[in-house]
Every structure is written in structure tokens, then in C-alpha cells.
Design a protein around this motif. Structure first.
Motif, PDB file in Angstrom:
ATOM      1  N   ARG A 136       0.829  -1.217   0.000  1.00 49.59           N
ATOM      2  CA  ARG A 136       0.000   0.000   0.000  1.00 49.59           C
ATOM      3  C   ARG A 136       0.856   1.257   0.000  1.00 49.59           C
ATOM      4  O   ARG A 136       0.490   2.265  -0.614  1.00 49.59           O
ATOM      5  N   GLU A 137       1.968   1.214   0.690  1.00 49.06           N
ATOM      6  CA  GLU A 137       2.851   2.384   0.726  1.00 49.06           C
ATOM      7  C   GLU A 137       3.486   2.635  -0.637  1.00 49.06           C
ATOM      8  O   GLU A 137       3.708   3.789  -1.035  1.00 49.06           O
ATOM      9  N   LEU A 138       3.774   1.561  -1.370  1.00 46.98           N
ATOM     10  CA  LEU A 138       4.339   1.709  -2.709  1.00 46.98           C
ATOM     11  C   LEU A 138       3.301   2.158  -3.733  1.00 46.98           C
ATOM     12  O   LEU A 138       3.647   2.791  -4.732  1.00 46.98           O
ATOM     13  N   ARG A 139       2.033   1.827  -3.491  1.00 50.38           N
ATOM     14  CA  ARG A 139       0.970   2.158  -4.449  1.00 50.38           C
ATOM     15  C   ARG A 139      -0.218   2.766  -3.684  1.00 50.38           C
ATOM     16  O   ARG A 139      -1.262   2.125  -3.532  1.00 50.38           O
ATOM     17  N   PRO A 140      -0.083   4.005  -3.211  1.00 53.20           N
ATOM     18  CA  PRO A 140      -1.173   4.632  -2.446  1.00 53.20           C
ATOM     19  C   PRO A 140      -2.458   4.701  -3.276  1.00 53.20           C
ATOM     20  O   PRO A 140      -2.432   4.984  -4.465  1.00 53.20           O
ATOM     21  N   GLY A 141      -3.567   4.425  -2.629  1.00 52.20           N
ATOM     22  CA  GLY A 141      -4.859   4.483  -3.310  1.00 52.20           C
ATOM     23  C   GLY A 141      -5.306   3.169  -3.899  1.00 52.20           C
ATOM     24  O   GLY A 141      -6.483   3.013  -4.242  1.00 52.20           O
TER      25      GLY A 141
END
Length: 313
Positions: A86-91
């Protein structure tokens, strides 16, 4: 305020009540912090639907499919790994489903997505029974959901990088100090499926290259040979006495614990929430979407050609 009201005596909390209040505040603070990710952003619940901004393209949900384990560390490890995703691909809507032993089970996760789009990324390391049968069966039982199943995590160079990192953390020497008596046993769960064994052997070869040519022998905790102990004895008979065990498991569990117990020396931790693992999950997700797009373009081209042929007939 009247004089009688202002004359009312003030009530003070006794010391024990103050301590209880501080305890409650500390507990509430701990609960709030448990929802905060490593970078300080709020961690979304496993089943929260992320609503995009008006007019934005909705990306298919990423459903990470874990095996499941009775070891409580397994679920915590997978949740931490998905936090990194999630931190690498917010949203991106990232969800978790288990094949067995842990909640949420995969059918429940798929039902929760309703009639949307999803890419299932197996947190599994080869093409075994779960990838070929269990996951497709769960997808077939959710016909309203439009799904794509990504490839399992292994083999892949990012997976090898995570294995290498875990070995270094466990005390594996640098390339300059590796002796001629060194070797590694790649400890995997094991499967009767020959494709799964082929995937593990390929990963062993890739890890050997990453280690500068140190022999890496695949071994298994169940369902296949050699066992970890047998592989260790065979290496020792060839003069390899400095043997490390690389844990080819996504998360802690019974097999990972047994593999570590069989290690004659260094025993690396499971792959877990290594940064390369988070990158690999997104790589598999993106590749599955790219394949879906290519398939859709091919179908659209065929439809246009067929339409032209029918019009000219």
C-alpha cells in the motif's frame, strides 16, 4: 453565576482514578497507532473500499492470496507485507484472502468485492495445487466478479533478492569471505506437482548465481525429496560443512519452523515483509493487468476484422 454555585466544592480525581485515566489514554493511543503504517499514513482496513476521486479511473483491486497458518506470526507478517504494498501504491485497493486456516478466507474476500474487478496475486512460490486448482475454484464460485489471476511469486529475481537479503541478515558472509566449504539448502514446503518442483529448482539456480556460484540445493519439508536433513548430509559428504538454510516460505509457519530446526548452521528467516517482496507483488499485479489489456486489444482487433469480413460478404 450565583454565589451559592461558585461556592460548590471542586471534586478532584483520586490518585488511583488518575492512574486509570492514564492507562485508558495509553491504551487508546496504542490502538490508534496500530492503524498507522510505517510511513506515518493511516493504514486502511483489510476490507475497506477505497473510493477514487470523481472522474478517476478505478484500478482493479489487488487480492493477495495467502496460504494461511495456525502460527499467529503468519497473519501478522502478511499484513505487514501488504502494508508495504500500500505504501508503494497509495490508493490501490489491497485486500487479503486465505486458502485455509486464517480469516478472511478467499471466498469471503471475493464476495466482499461484489461485481467489481480484481487481480488475484498468489503469495505462493510456485505452480502447485493451490495455484492451479484452489484459486481458480474460488474465482469460479464468484461469477459476478471480473478477475485475473496473476502468476505466483516465484521464480523471479526479486524473490532471489529477498532470499539473499534474509541470508545476509542471518549472518551469511559477504562474497569476499565465502569459503570453498560453503553451501545453501533452499528449504521449501514441497509439492507433488512437477511444475512446483521445477520452479523451486530454478530459484535454487538463480540464488546460486546471486551467491557467486555457491552450491544451492533445493529440499522440502513435505511431499517431495530430498528432505532438508538429507540434503544437508549429502552436502557434508561432498566436503561442504558450512551450510546455511534459506527459508523459501512467504511467512512463518509449521514448515518454516521445522526447516530452521533442521539447519546445521545459519537459518534465514522467511521472506516476510522484505521490500523486494512488496515490489514483486506489484510487479505480478501489473503484469497480469498488462496481459489482460493485450488480450482485450487482440479480441477487439479480431472483432473488427470479423465485422469487416461480414460486411464485405
Amino acid at each position: 453565576m450565583t454565589e451559592s454555585a461558585s461556592a460548590q466544592p471542586r471534586e478532584f480525581l483520586p490518585l488511583d482514578s488518575t492512574a486509570q485515566l492514564l492507562t485508558r489514554i495509553t491504551a487508546q493511543l496504542g490502538t490508534q497507532l496500530s492503524h498507522v503504517s510505517l510511513n506515518g499514513t493511516r493504514r486502511p482496513p483489510m476490507h475497506r473500499t477505497i473510493r477514487p476521486a470523481p472522474g478517476a479511473t478505478i484500478a482493479p483491486a489487488l487480492v493477495a492470496v495467502a496460504h494461511g497458518s495456525r502460527d499467529p506470526q503468519a497473519l501478522r507478517t502478511v499484513v505487514k507485507l501488504l502494508d508495504r504494498v500500500r505504501e508503494l501504491r497509495p490508493g490501490l485497493d489491497v485486500r487479503l484472502g486465505h486458502i485455509e486456516l486464517n480469516e478472511p478466507l478467499l471466498p469471503s474476500t471475493l464476495t466482499g468485492l461484489g461485481s467489481g474487478d480484481a487481480v488475484l496475486v498468489p503469495l505462493l512460490l510456485g505452480r502447485g495445487h493451490h495455484v492451479k486448482h484452489d484459486i481458480p475454484a474460488a474465482v469460479a464460485a464468484a461469477p459476478a466478479l471480473r478477475t485475473t489471476i496473476a502468476a505466483p511469486l516465484g521464480p523471479h529475481p526479486l524473490l532471489v533478492e529477498a532470499l539473499y537479503g534474509r541470508l545476509l541478515e542471518a549472518g551469511w558472509p559477504t562474497e569476499e569471505t565465502v569459503s570453498g566449504s560453503s553451501a545453501v539448502v533452499l528449504a521449501a514446503a514441497g509439492s507433488r506437482d512437477p511444475d512446483s518442483a521445477a520452479d523451486t529448482r530454478r530459484t535454487a539456480r538463480m540464488l546460486s548465481e546471486r551467491l557467486g556460484g555457491v552450491p544451492v540445493v533445493p529440499a522440502y519439508a513435505s511431499a517431495a525429496d530430498p528432505t532438508i536433513s538429507a540434503a544437508t548430509r549429502a552436502l557434508a559428504a561432498r566436503g561442504r560443512h558450512r551450510i546455511a538454510v534459506a527459508s523459501y516460505f512467504t511467512a512463518p509457519g509449521r514448515f518454516a519452523t521445522a526447516a530452521a530446526a533442521a539447519a546445521p548452521g545459519i537459518a534465514a528467516a522467511p521472506l516476510g515483509a522484505h521490500p523486494a517482496m512488496a515490489r514483486l507483488i506489484l510487479h505480478r499485479y501489473d503484469r497480469a493487468l498488462a496481459g489482460q489489456a493485450r488480450s482485450g486489444a487482440h479480441e477487439a482487433h479480431e472483432s473488427a476484422v470479423n465485422g469487416a469480413l461480414l460486411a464485405s460478404a
